[in-house]
Write a protein that holds these residues in place. Structure first.
Motif, mmCIF file in Angstrom:
data_model
loop_
_atom_site.group_PDB
_atom_site.id
_atom_site.type_symbol
_atom_site.label_atom_id
_atom_site.label_comp_id
_atom_site.label_asym_id
_atom_site.label_seq_id
_atom_site.Cartn_x
_atom_site.Cartn_y
_atom_site.Cartn_z
ATOM 1 N N HIS A 195 0.829 -1.209 0.000
ATOM 2 C CA HIS A 195 0.000 0.000 0.000
ATOM 3 C C HIS A 195 0.864 1.260 0.000
ATOM 4 O O HIS A 195 0.516 2.259 -0.636
ATOM 5 C CB HIS A 195 -0.946 0.003 1.203
ATOM 6 N N ARG A 206 -9.616 2.106 -4.839
ATOM 7 C CA ARG A 206 -9.896 0.921 -4.021
ATOM 8 C C ARG A 206 -10.746 1.246 -2.793
ATOM 9 O O ARG A 206 -11.683 0.527 -2.466
ATOM 10 C CB ARG A 206 -8.575 0.281 -3.585
ATOM 11 N N TYR A 207 -10.434 2.371 -2.127
ATOM 12 C CA TYR A 207 -11.054 2.631 -0.823
ATOM 13 C C TYR A 207 -12.058 3.790 -0.823
ATOM 14 O O TYR A 207 -12.623 4.108 0.216
ATOM 15 C CB TYR A 207 -9.968 2.885 0.224
ATOM 16 N N ARG A 256 -13.176 -6.732 -4.099
ATOM 17 C CA ARG A 256 -12.463 -5.468 -4.316
ATOM 18 C C ARG A 256 -10.972 -5.757 -4.287
ATOM 19 O O ARG A 256 -10.501 -6.495 -3.432
ATOM 20 C CB ARG A 256 -12.819 -4.456 -3.220
#
Length: 339
Positions: A195, A206-207, A256
């Motif tokens: 990350h 992604r988030y 995801r």
């Protein structure tokens, strides 16, 4: 509500009149039209304003009933009413004077955002050549016309190497083959390090939120051992270069994933999807929704490369690409290692 409609017609007088008559009867207003000659047929692109509540299926059925073939209908904004030459000249200005990436500009001009199509079975790829001989690939679910390819190549040739194009970092040469496997608690540090190597846009996609702080051990632990599902990682040598979470919430299975910037475009997303689909099938899922907050061009390409037929939808600002699992081979997560 505006829709862009692409349809193929026989190149003979009268066909366009039948389309116009059918639209008039249905109270669908034609507000823009382009004709692309593809002898012995023509491809017509129309922007139409349909009554509120119409769906892409209804719009497509209207044109098919009037004699159209290969019909696609995608929702568009008022910006689509600006004529194409003006839009491309503005695009060149943005690259040359404002430093924008020519790839980003072309994707906006060609509207490569995921279309509102019920079933996605593949994509069309446009390959453009830069002045230095390198290639730029742009893909879209709706096929490109010859005119669009010519315009895009002309713009790329005009701006040359201008713009904010920064080639992504490339991973160090390795002899190890990527391995897709289930994550374990031993992966906490490696997942956290992965990350740290990801760019802001990759993290946001992604988030759904900017991550400005380093990941804590607690956060990473939840990623490798999720509360309601399974985590998968892609390992190359001693490093984790991609990660995904497969979860079942309210009987809906979602996946995801995030791929380190330097490893994107190398088929890892396709492999992660296949493995996640197999694990979900083993757990009894009938379908799997692959979710992203950003542009789904790369995701759609990975879906197509995996051989999946998918449904593309939007929910709460995210793109959901739902894959039926009828033909997918079940994979036991306990032995879900794939080279």
């Amino acid at each position: 509500m505006l829709w862009r409609v692409r349809t193929t017609l026989a190149d003979r007088p009268g066909y366009l009149a039948e389309i116009a008559l059918a639209c008039g009867r249905a109270e669908v207003n034609i507000v823009a039209l382009q004709v692309f000659s593809t002898s012995p047929q023509v491809t017509d692109e129309l922007v139409v304003r349909a009554p509120d509540g119409w769906t892409d299926v209804q719009v497509a059925e209207l044109f098919e009933a009037a004699g159209g073939a290969g019909v696609s209908a995608t929702r568009v904004s008022e910006a689509s009413l600006t004529d194409a030459p003006t839009r491309y000249l503005r695009g060149a200005h943005q690259v040359l004077e404002q430093g924008r990436s020519v790839e980003h500009v072309l994707r906006e001009l060609l509207e490569t955002e995921p279309p509102d199509v019920a079933d996605y079975t593949g994509h069309d790829v446009m390959t453009l050549t830069r002045r230095d001989g390198s290639h730029l690939h742009i893909d879209r679910a709706v096929p490109f016309t010859t005119a669009e390819r010519d315009r895009a190549q002309a713009l790329l040739s005009l701006v040359g190497g201008a713009g904010g194009e920064v080639p992504p970092a490339t991973p160090s040469p390795r002899t190890e083959a990527p391995v897709v496997r289930a994550a374990t608690l031993d992966d906490i540090e490696a997942v956290s390090a992965m990350h740290e190597r990801c760019g802001a846009q990759t993290l946001y996609d992604r988030y759904q939120a900017p991550l400005t702080m380093p990941m804590t051990s607690r956060m990473t632990r939840r990623l490798v051992v999720p509360d309601a599902g399974t985590a998968l990682v892609v390992q190359v040598g001693a490093e984790i270069v991609a990660h995904g979470v497969l979860e079942c919430v309210d009987r809906t299975w979602t996946f995801r994933m995030i791929i380190e910037d330097a490893w994107q475009g190398r088929g890892l997303g396709t492999r992660l999807m296949r493995q996640a689909a197999g694990v979900a099938k083993h757990e009894g899922a009938a379908r799997l929704a692959i979710v992203t907050a950003g542009s789904s061009d790369k995701l759609l390409r990975a879906v197509g490369n995996a051989g999946f037929v998918a449904r593309v939808e939007r929910h709460d600002g995210n793109v959901h690409i739902t894959v039926p699992l009828r033909e997918v081979r079940a994979v036991d997560v306990a032995s879900s290692a794939d080279r």
